[in-house]
Design a protein around this motif. Sequence first.
Motif, PDB file in Angstrom:
ATOM      1  N   GLN A 169     -79.237 101.038 -24.632  1.00  0.00           N
ATOM      2  CA  GLN A 169     -79.835 101.183 -23.307  1.00  0.00           C
ATOM      3  C   GLN A 169     -80.489 102.556 -23.186  1.00  0.00           C
ATOM      4  N   ALA A 170     -81.445 102.633 -22.269  1.00  0.00           N
ATOM      5  CA  ALA A 170     -82.082 103.923 -21.997  1.00  0.00           C
ATOM      6  C   ALA A 170     -81.126 104.791 -21.186  1.00  0.00           C
ATOM      7  N   PRO A 171     -81.136 106.105 -21.391  1.00  0.00           N
ATOM      8  CA  PRO A 171     -80.244 106.993 -20.634  1.00  0.00           C
ATOM      9  C   PRO A 171     -80.513 106.893 -19.133  1.00  0.00           C
ATOM     10  N   LYS A 172     -79.444 106.976 -18.350  1.00  0.00           N
ATOM     11  CA  LYS A 172     -79.624 106.989 -16.894  1.00  0.00           C
ATOM     12  C   LYS A 172     -78.487 107.773 -16.257  1.00  0.00           C
ATOM     13  N   TRP A 173     -78.760 108.272 -15.045  1.00  0.00           N
ATOM     14  CA  TRP A 173     -77.764 109.051 -14.316  1.00  0.00           C
ATOM     15  C   TRP A 173     -76.801 108.125 -13.598  1.00  0.00           C
ATOM     16  N   ARG A 174     -75.538 108.535 -13.560  1.00  0.00           N
ATOM     17  CA  ARG A 174     -74.527 107.801 -12.811  1.00  0.00           C
ATOM     18  C   ARG A 174     -73.467 108.785 -12.324  1.00  0.00           C
ATOM     19  N   THR A 175     -72.882 108.484 -11.174  1.00  0.00           N
ATOM     20  CA  THR A 175     -71.847 109.336 -10.591  1.00  0.00           C
ATOM     21  C   THR A 175     -70.505 108.642 -10.742  1.00  0.00           C
ATOM     22  N   VAL A 176     -69.512 109.368 -11.289  1.00  0.00           N
ATOM     23  CA  VAL A 176     -68.216 108.771 -11.602  1.00  0.00           C
ATOM     24  C   VAL A 176     -67.090 109.625 -11.035  1.00  0.00           C
ATOM     25  N   ASP A 177     -65.920 109.011 -10.953  1.00  0.00           N
ATOM     26  CA  ASP A 177     -64.698 109.714 -10.562  1.00  0.00           C
ATOM     27  C   ASP A 177     -63.888 109.966 -11.832  1.00  0.00           C
ATOM     28  N   SER A 195     -67.464 103.142  -8.811  1.00  0.00           N
ATOM     29  CA  SER A 195     -67.439 102.116  -7.761  1.00  0.00           C
ATOM     30  C   SER A 195     -66.124 101.340  -7.794  1.00  0.00           C
ATOM     31  N   GLY A 196     -65.036 102.049  -8.114  1.00  0.00           N
ATOM     32  CA  GLY A 196     -63.716 101.448  -8.115  1.00  0.00           C
ATOM     33  C   GLY A 196     -63.335 100.740  -9.387  1.00  0.00           C
ATOM     34  N   ALA A 197     -64.253 100.606 -10.341  1.00  0.00           N
ATOM     35  CA  ALA A 197     -63.972  99.911 -11.599  1.00  0.00           C
ATOM     36  C   ALA A 197     -63.726 100.913 -12.718  1.00  0.00           C
ATOM     37  N   ASP A 198     -62.797 100.587 -13.609  1.00  0.00           N
ATOM     38  CA  ASP A 198     -62.490 101.462 -14.738  1.00  0.00           C
ATOM     39  C   ASP A 198     -63.676 101.547 -15.689  1.00  0.00           C
ATOM     40  N   LEU A 212     -69.746 117.873  -9.132  1.00  0.00           N
ATOM     41  CA  LEU A 212     -70.125 117.839  -7.729  1.00  0.00           C
ATOM     42  C   LEU A 212     -69.007 118.415  -6.860  1.00  0.00           C
ATOM     43  N   ALA A 213     -69.343 118.777  -5.645  1.00  0.00           N
ATOM     44  CA  ALA A 213     -68.337 119.352  -4.746  1.00  0.00           C
ATOM     45  C   ALA A 213     -67.472 118.281  -4.092  1.00  0.00           C
ATOM     46  N   GLU A 214     -67.925 117.044  -4.101  1.00  0.00           N
ATOM     47  CA  GLU A 214     -67.210 115.965  -3.433  1.00  0.00           C
ATOM     48  C   GLU A 214     -65.933 115.599  -4.198  1.00  0.00           C
ATOM     49  N   PRO A 215     -64.799 115.453  -3.514  1.00  0.00           N
ATOM     50  CA  PRO A 215     -63.550 115.086  -4.193  1.00  0.00           C
ATOM     51  C   PRO A 215     -63.662 113.713  -4.862  1.00  0.00           C
ATOM     52  N   ALA A 216     -63.056 113.585  -6.027  1.00  0.00           N
ATOM     53  CA  ALA A 216     -63.045 112.312  -6.740  1.00  0.00           C
ATOM     54  C   ALA A 216     -62.048 111.351  -6.099  1.00  0.00           C
ATOM     55  N   GLN A 217     -62.372 110.075  -6.111  1.00  0.00           N
ATOM     56  CA  GLN A 217     -61.470 109.043  -5.626  1.00  0.00           C
ATOM     57  C   GLN A 217     -60.594 108.598  -6.801  1.00  0.00           C
ATOM     58  N   ARG A 218     -59.397 109.158  -6.875  1.00  0.00           N
ATOM     59  CA  ARG A 218     -58.517 108.851  -7.996  1.00  0.00           C
ATOM     60  C   ARG A 218     -57.074 109.105  -7.595  1.00  0.00           C
TER      61      ARG A 218
END
Length: 323
Positions: A169-177, A195-198, A212-218
């Motif tokens: 796949q082509a590289p893309k940005w994603r935000t993770v916890d 998005s809640g999935a492992d 990022l400054a936002e707390p991770a959901q974990r």
Amino acid sequence: MRADRLVSLVLLLRRRGRLSATTLARELEVSTRTVLRDIEALSAAGVPVYAERGRHGGFELLPGFRTELTGLNHDEALALLVAGSRRGAQVFGLGSALASAMLKVVDALPESYRDTAAGAVERLLIDPETDLLSRRLDAEDLPDTIVGEVRRAVFAGHKLRIHYEAVGQAPKWRTVDPIGLVTVREQGYLLAARSGADRTYRLSRILAAEELAEPAQRPDRVDLGRAWQERSVQFRTGGDPVTVVVRVNPNRREELVGTAVALLAEEADADGWLRLTVTFQDSRHAEWALWQLSTNAEALSPQGLRAGLRDRATAIASRYATP
């Protein structure tokens, strides 16, 4: 022995806060009566440990208590030096920090331990770069800036933005916890949720990372060993599972079973070989696993797998048919 136990008791209380006598006894592998005697000894020595009664009571140190507990015995120092020889720190971008820490550990040792511990480490080799067949381990070259950003987000509990290149796949940005980091055979992985999935990301495929400054959901606590095992099972059982009946030389049984997802049945043939029914992740996985065994295994079914192995062998034979 008791002095080491008293130090361990104080360290447990410093690290984990209030603990019951039962918990301390289990951690120190002694009786609760011994724990109570040790608590009395610490109090008599001026260590500010006190008891909190009630259902959730236990023993606790006064807030802010600190003391220097740097007396390592020989085996403890050896264990630290052996741990420092492992290359996992390189994968996580901590190689220089580890080298500096090991210098400090050696310098802090009593002189009587320093020479013997260093000499003992010379007689232990952990995870050499090649195995007995001279196969070199493929260590990943990971930029410290990227790994450092990932590591900081994991420890701080912040969301992480990564520019990731998945296979095909082509590289893309994603935000993770981010949840944790794992190293397996010189390869590093980021365990995360999206998005809640492992999700599991190969560190070498992260092209850029931003904490990022936002707390991770974990969850507050995590068992990385269990999480890694669960994701390994998910990975191996994904795709389109295929069940294979195969005859195998008993000397190569463990190798075959080790690559399969599951062993469903097993019996001995009259010639001494074994007949196994095993499941693989998909047909490609099955063909690869049986090809590794060469003439020490024969797939009896499905016919599509036999045809694939025959075609592969025919192509190889054709390539080497002429001088």
